[in-house]
Motif scaffolding. Sequence first.
Motif, short mmCIF file in Angstrom:
data_model
loop_
_atom_site.label_atom_id
_atom_site.label_comp_id
_atom_site.label_asym_id
_atom_site.label_seq_id
_atom_site.Cartn_x
_atom_site.Cartn_y
_atom_site.Cartn_z
N UNK A 81 0.85 -1.19 0.00
CA UNK A 81 0.00 0.00 0.00
C UNK A 81 0.89 1.24 0.00
N UNK A 82 0.79 2.01 -1.05
CA UNK A 82 1.57 3.24 -1.18
C UNK A 82 0.63 4.44 -1.22
N UNK A 83 1.21 5.62 -1.02
CA UNK A 83 0.44 6.87 -1.08
C UNK A 83 -0.82 6.78 -0.23
N UNK A 84 -0.66 6.33 0.99
CA UNK A 84 -1.81 6.10 1.86
C UNK A 84 -2.51 7.40 2.20
N UNK A 85 -3.82 7.30 2.32
CA UNK A 85 -4.69 8.42 2.60
C UNK A 85 -5.49 8.13 3.87
N UNK A 86 -5.96 9.16 4.55
CA UNK A 86 -6.77 8.92 5.76
C UNK A 86 -7.96 7.98 5.50
N UNK A 87 -8.51 8.05 4.29
CA UNK A 87 -9.66 7.21 3.94
C UNK A 87 -9.29 5.71 3.87
N UNK A 88 -8.00 5.40 3.89
CA UNK A 88 -7.56 4.00 3.89
C UNK A 88 -7.56 3.41 5.29
N UNK A 89 -7.81 4.22 6.29
CA UNK A 89 -7.84 3.73 7.67
C UNK A 89 -8.97 2.71 7.84
N UNK A 90 -8.59 1.52 8.30
CA UNK A 90 -9.56 0.44 8.45
C UNK A 90 -8.85 -0.79 9.02
N UNK A 91 -9.65 -1.76 9.39
CA UNK A 91 -9.11 -3.09 9.66
C UNK A 91 -9.08 -3.84 8.32
N UNK A 92 -7.93 -4.39 8.00
CA UNK A 92 -7.76 -5.10 6.74
C UNK A 92 -7.77 -6.61 6.99
N UNK A 93 -8.55 -7.29 6.17
CA UNK A 93 -8.71 -8.73 6.29
C UNK A 93 -8.27 -9.42 5.01
N UNK A 94 -7.59 -10.54 5.15
CA UNK A 94 -7.37 -11.35 3.96
C UNK A 94 -8.34 -12.52 3.99
N UNK A 95 -8.62 -13.04 2.83
CA UNK A 95 -9.61 -14.10 2.70
C UNK A 95 -9.25 -15.01 1.53
N UNK A 96 -9.69 -16.26 1.62
CA UNK A 96 -9.42 -17.24 0.59
C UNK A 96 -10.70 -17.72 -0.05
N UNK A 97 -10.67 -17.87 -1.37
CA UNK A 97 -11.86 -18.26 -2.11
C UNK A 97 -11.58 -19.44 -3.03
N UNK A 98 -12.47 -20.41 -3.03
CA UNK A 98 -12.38 -21.52 -3.97
C UNK A 98 -13.08 -21.19 -5.28
N UNK A 99 -13.93 -20.17 -5.25
CA UNK A 99 -14.67 -19.80 -6.44
C UNK A 99 -14.04 -18.61 -7.15
N UNK A 100 -14.86 -17.94 -7.95
CA UNK A 100 -14.36 -16.84 -8.79
C UNK A 100 -15.09 -15.53 -8.54
N UNK A 101 -15.83 -15.45 -7.44
CA UNK A 101 -16.54 -14.22 -7.11
C UNK A 101 -15.60 -13.33 -6.32
N UNK A 102 -14.61 -12.79 -7.00
CA UNK A 102 -13.50 -12.15 -6.32
C UNK A 102 -13.89 -10.90 -5.56
N UNK A 103 -14.87 -10.17 -6.03
CA UNK A 103 -15.23 -8.89 -5.41
C UNK A 103 -16.33 -9.04 -4.36
N UNK A 104 -16.82 -10.23 -4.16
CA UNK A 104 -17.98 -10.48 -3.32
C UNK A 104 -17.57 -11.15 -2.02
N UNK A 105 -17.92 -10.54 -0.87
CA UNK A 105 -17.61 -11.14 0.42
C UNK A 105 -18.12 -12.57 0.51
N UNK A 106 -19.28 -12.80 -0.02
CA UNK A 106 -19.90 -14.13 0.07
C UNK A 106 -19.15 -15.17 -0.75
N UNK A 107 -18.26 -14.72 -1.61
CA UNK A 107 -17.50 -15.64 -2.43
C UNK A 107 -16.28 -16.23 -1.75
#
Length: 123
Positions: free
Chosen positions: A83-109
């Motif tokens: 993460x470069x050029x960080x902005x205040x709006x990037x403040x958050x808890x960041x989570x990584x996740x693993x998916x067996x499917x292809x719904x990459x942008x969907x939490x439910x995936x």
Amino acid sequence: QVQLVESGGGLVQVGGSLRLSCAASGRTFSSYAMGWFRQAPGKEREFVAAITWSGGSTYYVDSVKGRFTISRDNAKNTVYLQMNSLEPEDTAVYYCAGARGVRYRDLAGYDYWGQGTQVTVSS
């Protein structure tokens, strides 16, 4: 079963950089697409970036394109978020996740989640 552990979060000033890591257990890591999500206080968890099992394709939310880079090292069972050029709006808890499917942008995936790491960008 895959267990995920994030690290690398912290406090950084505006314009600074951090690299998050997500270490995975299990011998099937290389068969999973991996994603990073984030959740700011009072907001829903949102998609940030994803990478296919081979690393051949990556996906980003528009707000981080050109600033964040997702990568993976299957030999080390680890996925990264630079993460470069960080902005205040990037403040958050960041989570990584693993998916067996292809719904990459969907939490439910996603099938597996880490516990998260806090990123705070101060102005």
